[in-house]
Design an enzyme around this catalytic site. Structure first.
Site, PDB file in Angstrom:
ATOM      1  CE1 TYR A 157      -0.294   1.933  -2.982  1.00 52.41           C
ATOM      2  CE2 TYR A 157      -1.707   0.386  -1.813  1.00 52.41           C
ATOM      3  CZ  TYR A 157      -0.564   0.651  -2.552  1.00 52.41           C
ATOM      4  OH  TYR A 157       0.302  -0.380  -2.869  1.00 52.41           O
ATOM      5  CG  ASP A 188       2.013   8.573   1.842  1.00 50.06           C
ATOM      6  OD1 ASP A 188       1.480   7.449   1.692  1.00 50.06           O
ATOM      7  OD2 ASP A 188       2.958   8.976   1.126  1.00 50.06           O
ATOM      8  CE  LYS A 208       3.695   7.334  -6.236  1.00 49.26           C
ATOM      9  NZ  LYS A 208       3.456   6.217  -7.171  1.00 49.26           N
TER      10      LYS A 208
HETATM   11  P1  KE4 Z   1       5.574   2.407  -3.649  1.00 54.11           P
HETATM   12  O1  KE4 Z   1       5.879   1.376  -2.616  1.00 54.11           O
HETATM   13  O2  KE4 Z   1       4.639   1.885  -4.749  1.00 54.11           O
HETATM   14  O3  KE4 Z   1       6.820   3.088  -4.188  1.00 54.11           O
HETATM   15  O4  KE4 Z   1       4.767   3.615  -2.954  1.00 54.11           O
HETATM   16  C1  KE4 Z   1       3.592   3.304  -2.238  1.00 54.11           C
HETATM   17  C2  KE4 Z   1       2.752   4.555  -2.109  1.00 54.11           C
HETATM   18  C3  KE4 Z   1       2.750   5.224  -0.897  1.00 54.11           C
HETATM   19  N1  KE4 Z   1       2.019   6.354  -0.730  1.00 54.11           N
HETATM   20  C4  KE4 Z   1       1.290   6.865  -1.742  1.00 54.11           C
HETATM   21  C5  KE4 Z   1       0.507   8.128  -1.508  1.00 54.11           C
HETATM   22  C6  KE4 Z   1       1.264   6.220  -3.008  1.00 54.11           C
HETATM   23  O5  KE4 Z   1       0.516   6.735  -4.006  1.00 54.11           O
HETATM   24  C7  KE4 Z   1       2.006   5.045  -3.201  1.00 54.11           C
HETATM   25  C8  KE4 Z   1       2.003   4.282  -4.505  1.00 54.11           C
HETATM   26  N2  KE4 Z   1       1.220   4.834  -5.573  1.00 54.11           N
HETATM   27  C9  KE4 Z   1       0.724   3.894  -6.539  1.00 54.11           C
HETATM   28  C10 KE4 Z   1      -0.143   4.677  -7.533  1.00 54.11           C
HETATM   29  N3  KE4 Z   1      -1.323   5.166  -6.948  1.00 54.11           N
HETATM   30  C11 KE4 Z   1       1.826   3.151  -7.213  1.00 54.11           C
HETATM   31  C12 KE4 Z   1       1.435   2.428  -8.480  1.00 54.11           C
HETATM   32  C13 KE4 Z   1       1.380   0.940  -8.270  1.00 54.11           C
HETATM   33  O6  KE4 Z   1       0.950   0.493  -7.182  1.00 54.11           O
HETATM   34  O7  KE4 Z   1       1.770   0.234  -9.229  1.00 54.11           O
END
Ligand code: KE4
Length: 430
Positions: A142, A237, A265
């Protein structure tokens, strides 16, 4: 009715699913999401004042524990100087200098406001730099909700069982090719079928959005070599792995240098921050220097930078934190494995340092297909029983547990006690 139930009923009238991010809605585990009022160290407190041991940690950012005093102080001081100017500021220079000094592939970096924005921009940079359109991603990984990467994605889409999102035009997804994690032949096949057309290959160097799945020995190096051979940019990523595994990201841990990398994060210390960066020749394509446009009103926001920079500096000044996270993670996850084995509970536990996942399957979990063999009903039963025991986990089989520096030996023993009681009760599998 509890405060959380009342708030959830109100929330569902104005927010889709009652939340601002799908996984928070507890859809795959059932029950009412706990509305959290405050957090401190390893604990979160719901609206009833009930205290939980927290293993979500805001999905990764809270590596020092919640509400770290130095981060809180930095945010307050920054806010007193003004929340946002929309101009260049000194703290953005300091953040850029620190990131470029720590991240092996970073000659230059651009700050943005989320992991999604970082990934979206890195893909555009790769396409602009190579003049190619196609990208390779991996099933179960993801990378945020960027149209082109919502294809066989992990995290909330995998949790909801909708690997591809509606609303993504065919034109967007047609240039996205998917490979199988840990299967270099599936990657080689895509390069053979699309010679000279692939701009970038993007991967979570340690996958954490189908649950935690580790790269098999040599896999990342093989990706590096095949991308180099084909003039394709390798993008790591590191939104989750960045500063989670160590001060040089997964690229430092595994000794494989990508062309571009994305972070989020932890670099925001709990505030909305992302970044992408890499080789100078690629990053100089980014406006206003080059022809790849990318911008953001709140990019490099001084208050967010204060939180992120303070957290990164603290990690830099206390590298022993990573040894501690490694020890705590190994202790927790290996003890969980032992408790499960003794009780004859069918499950698999994948972990690296402070990151881990328990899968309710008998298969070794090494990719999307094997992760999907997990019994999500069993996970739901486990999740709700742990929550009842005061342990706050990610409400999805396809997410990770995050330990922090604040997780003490006592906290880990308490977690193991609750886990043993839940396993002993024998109500995970129906
Ligand atoms: P954000 O746009 O949510 O800040 O980051 C996206 C993203 C990009 N790459 C990786 C490897 C990620 O894990 C994420 C977002 N992680 C999720 C949890 N697995 C965020 C939690 C959510 O979607 O509420």
């Amino acid at each position: 009715m509890t405060r959380s139930e009342d708030l959830f009923n109100r929330a569902k009238r104005v927010l889709p699913g009652g939340v601002n991010s799908p996984v928070r809605a507890y859809q795959s585990v059932g029950g009412c999401p706990r509305f959290i009022k405050k957090a401190e160290g390893t604990y979160v407190y719901d609206e009833e004042g009930k205290r939980y041991l927290d293993y979500i940690g805001s999905w990764g950012p809270m590596i020092l524990g919640h509400n770290h005093p130095e981060i809180q102080q930095a945010v307050v001081e920054a806010a007193q100087r003004g929340l946002s100017f929309g101009t260049a500021t000194e703290i953005e220079v300091k953040m850029g200098e620190l990131l470029c000094s720590l991240v092996p592939c970073f000659d230059m970096v651009r700050m943005v406001n989320s992991g999604t924005e970082a990934v979206m921009s890195s893909i555009r940079a790769a396409r602009g730099f190579t003049g190619r359109d196609k990208i390779i991603k991996f099933e179960g990984c993801y990378h945020g909700h960027f149209d082109a990467l919502l294809v066989k994605a992990g995290s909330g889409v995998m949790t909801a069982g909708i690997p591809d999102s509606s609303g993504v035009p065919k034109g967007c997804a047609m240039d996205t090719l998917t490979a199988v994690y840990n299967d270099i032949d599936s990657v080689r096949k895509l390069f053979e079928e699309n010679p000279g057309q692939i701009a970038a290959l993007i991967i979570e160097p340690v996958a954490a959005n189908m649950g935690v799945v580790l790269p098999r020995e040599g896999f990342l190096k093989e990706l590096r070599d095949i991308c180099t051979e084909n003039g394709t940019l390798l993008i790591f990523d590191e939104v989750i792995t960045g500063f989670r595994l160590g001060l040089t990201g997964a690229q430092g841990t595994y000794g494989v240098m990508p062309d571009l990398a994305t972070f989020g994060k932890i670099i925001g210390g709990g505030m909305p921050v992302g970044c992408y960066g890499g080789k100078r020749e690629i990053m100089e394509m980014i406006a206003p220097l080059g022809s790849v446009y990318q911008a953001g009103t709140l990019s490099g926001n001084p208050v967010a930078m204060a939180a992120g920079l303070t957290q990164l500096k603290y990690l830099y000044d206390h590298p022993e934190i990573y040894t501690g996270l490694e020890e705590k993670g190994t202790k927790l996850y290996e003890a969980m494995k032992e408790i499960a084995e003794k009780a004859g509970l069918t499950c698999r536990l994948n972990h690296i340092s402070s990151l881990g996942s328990i899968f309710f399957t008998g298969e070794e979990v090494c990719d999307y297909t094997s992760a999907k063999t997990s019994d999500t009903k069993a996970f739901a039963n486990y999740f709700l029983a742990m929550l009842k025991g005061g342990v706050h986990l990610a409400p999805s089989q396809f997410e990770a547990m995050f330990l922090s520096d604040a997780h003490s030996e006592e906290v880990i023993q308490q977690t193991l006690k609750v886990f043993a009681e839940v396993v002993e009760k024998g109500e995970i599998y129906e």
